[in-house]
Every structure is written in C-alpha cells, then in structure tokens.
Scaffold this motif. Structure first.
Motif, PDB file in Angstrom:
ATOM      1  N   ALA A 194       1.744   9.595 -10.487  1.00 27.90           N
ATOM      2  CA  ALA A 194       2.198   9.859  -9.128  1.00 27.90           C
ATOM      3  C   ALA A 194       3.701  10.049  -9.051  1.00 27.90           C
ATOM      4  N   SER A 218       0.837  -1.189   0.000  1.00 31.07           N
ATOM      5  CA  SER A 218       0.000   0.000   0.000  1.00 31.07           C
ATOM      6  C   SER A 218       0.877   1.246   0.000  1.00 31.07           C
ATOM      7  N   THR A 230       0.661   5.899  -0.247  1.00 33.80           N
ATOM      8  CA  THR A 230      -0.014   7.182  -0.403  1.00 33.80           C
ATOM      9  C   THR A 230       1.047   8.163  -0.869  1.00 33.80           C
ATOM     10  N   THR A 231       0.722   8.971  -1.895  1.00 32.91           N
ATOM     11  CA  THR A 231       1.708   9.892  -2.451  1.00 32.91           C
ATOM     12  C   THR A 231       1.014  11.037  -3.169  1.00 32.91           C
ATOM     13  N   GLN A 232       1.793  12.027  -3.558  1.00 32.32           N
ATOM     14  CA  GLN A 232       1.265  13.114  -4.375  1.00 32.32           C
ATOM     15  C   GLN A 232       1.105  12.629  -5.809  1.00 32.32           C
ATOM     16  N   THR A 243      -3.699  14.019  -3.193  1.00 31.68           N
ATOM     17  CA  THR A 243      -3.098  12.891  -2.485  1.00 31.68           C
ATOM     18  C   THR A 243      -3.758  11.613  -2.983  1.00 31.68           C
ATOM     19  N   TYR A 244      -2.939  10.716  -3.526  1.00 28.98           N
ATOM     20  CA  TYR A 244      -3.413   9.434  -4.048  1.00 28.98           C
ATOM     21  C   TYR A 244      -3.146   8.360  -3.012  1.00 28.98           C
ATOM     22  N   SER A 245      -4.163   7.559  -2.724  1.00 25.60           N
ATOM     23  CA  SER A 245      -4.039   6.439  -1.802  1.00 25.60           C
ATOM     24  C   SER A 245      -4.462   5.163  -2.517  1.00 25.60           C
ATOM     25  N   ASP A 297      -7.506   3.547  -0.870  1.00 19.47           N
ATOM     26  CA  ASP A 297      -8.781   4.194  -1.200  1.00 19.47           C
ATOM     27  C   ASP A 297      -9.247   3.815  -2.602  1.00 19.47           C
ATOM     28  N   GLU A 298      -8.327   3.755  -3.548  1.00 18.31           N
ATOM     29  CA  GLU A 298      -8.698   3.390  -4.925  1.00 18.31           C
ATOM     30  C   GLU A 298      -9.171   1.945  -5.019  1.00 18.31           C
TER      31      GLU A 298
END
Length: 179
Positions: free
Chosen positions: A115, A30, A32-34, A43-45, A48-49
């Motif tokens: 990303a 997993s 999370t990043t810009q 913010t991309y997770s 969450d996707e």
C-alpha cells in the motif's frame, strides 16, 4: 571534534533498535488507501480485511532497496503459511502507487498487496516513521486480531525475523482461540 560527535550520534541512531509506540493490546488505527496486488491498483481497507481474519501489517522503508526486497521475498514465500492460519499480509511504505505496481509483481511475487502511504498518515498513526530519515517508514511489523486489537509488534531494521516472529505470534494466537 564536532564532526566526530555528529558521526557517532548518526551511527548510534542508525544501529539503535526501533521502538514502535503501539504495543500488544492497543487498538490498531483503521485506514483505507491505494494498494497494488500483482500490478493491479485497488482500494485497501483494513476494516474490510479484518472481517476475514487477522492481518499482518508491515511497514518498510522503500521498494527495491536491499532490505525491503529481502523482506518482500520472505513474506511472499510465507503467504501460504499465513493463509493456513487465516491471516492476510499487507506491506506499507511511502512509495507512490506506480512504484508499488512494479514492486508488487517483481518482489512481492503477486502474493500479497503493498500500500501507498505518500502522506505518511498510516505510518504516523502506527508510529512507524523512521526516526533518522523521516521521509521513510521504519521496519515494523504488527499482527492485528479481527477485533482490531494488536496481538504482536516487532521492530527491527534487520528484515530477517519479521516473518518468523509474526508467524509465531499468529500460531500462538490461533492456539489460544481453539481453547
């Protein structure tokens, strides 16, 4: 003679197929990043996707290079096919977010996010660092199921088959889910 051997080793490394360590059945790390979509940073997770459906995660060496531009165009052209299968697409490289803002508009055609992984933590967790040029991502595509397991992985520096192969893997996965 030493130069000849060195040149042969370099050529061999550059033409050798890439091999991703993560395979079908492995748990996708997993992160999370810009990211940028249509020139807008967010913010991309991955977690969450995955709640929305499968994710096609592809790594590429550098924005605005020939192969990466071809690959971005191919993914952009296929976004509706991925959506029809319930999937989303995200590209990852070591480029900075300012470069990706431009790349997301011009080459990704504002169809999917890209990303930033400047510290290469995502690339390393997916074993997608280019062996002969470690400052860059290798060209590797993963299809990840909503439960976080990797359905499919494809490694090739040639950008031409990443879209068709990941679409085929998704189609097969969707068909199995319907049974």
């Amino acid at each position: 003679m030493k130069r000849l051997i060195a040149a042969l080793l370099i050529c061999g490394a550059m033409t050798a197929p890439a091999f991703a360590a993560l395979k079908a059945g492995d748990k996708a790390p997993s992160f999370t990043t810009q990211a940028s979509l249509g020139g807008q940073v967010f913010t991309y997770s991955l977690a969450d996707e995955l709640k929305k459906g499968p994710v096609v995660l592809y790594f590429y060496p550098a924005a605005f290079t020939k192969g990466c531009t071809i690959e971005a165009h191919l993914f952009a052209d296929a976004v509706d096919k991925y959506k029809a299968l319930g999937a989303t697409v995200i590209g990852v490289s070591a480029d900075n977010i300012d470069t990706l803002n431009k790349f997301s508009v011009s080459e990704c055609r504002s169809k999917f996010p890209v990303a930033a992984d400047q510290d290469q933590s995502i690339m390393k967790s997916y074993d997608s660092v280019l062996l002969y040029k470690t400052g860059y991502a290798d060209r590797v595509s993963y299809v990840i199921a909503p439960n976080g397991s990797i359905i499919y992985e494809y490694s090739s520096m040639d950008p031409d088959k990443h879209v068709s192969n990941t679409l085929q893997a998704l189609e097969q996965w969707v068909a199995k889910q319907k049974k």
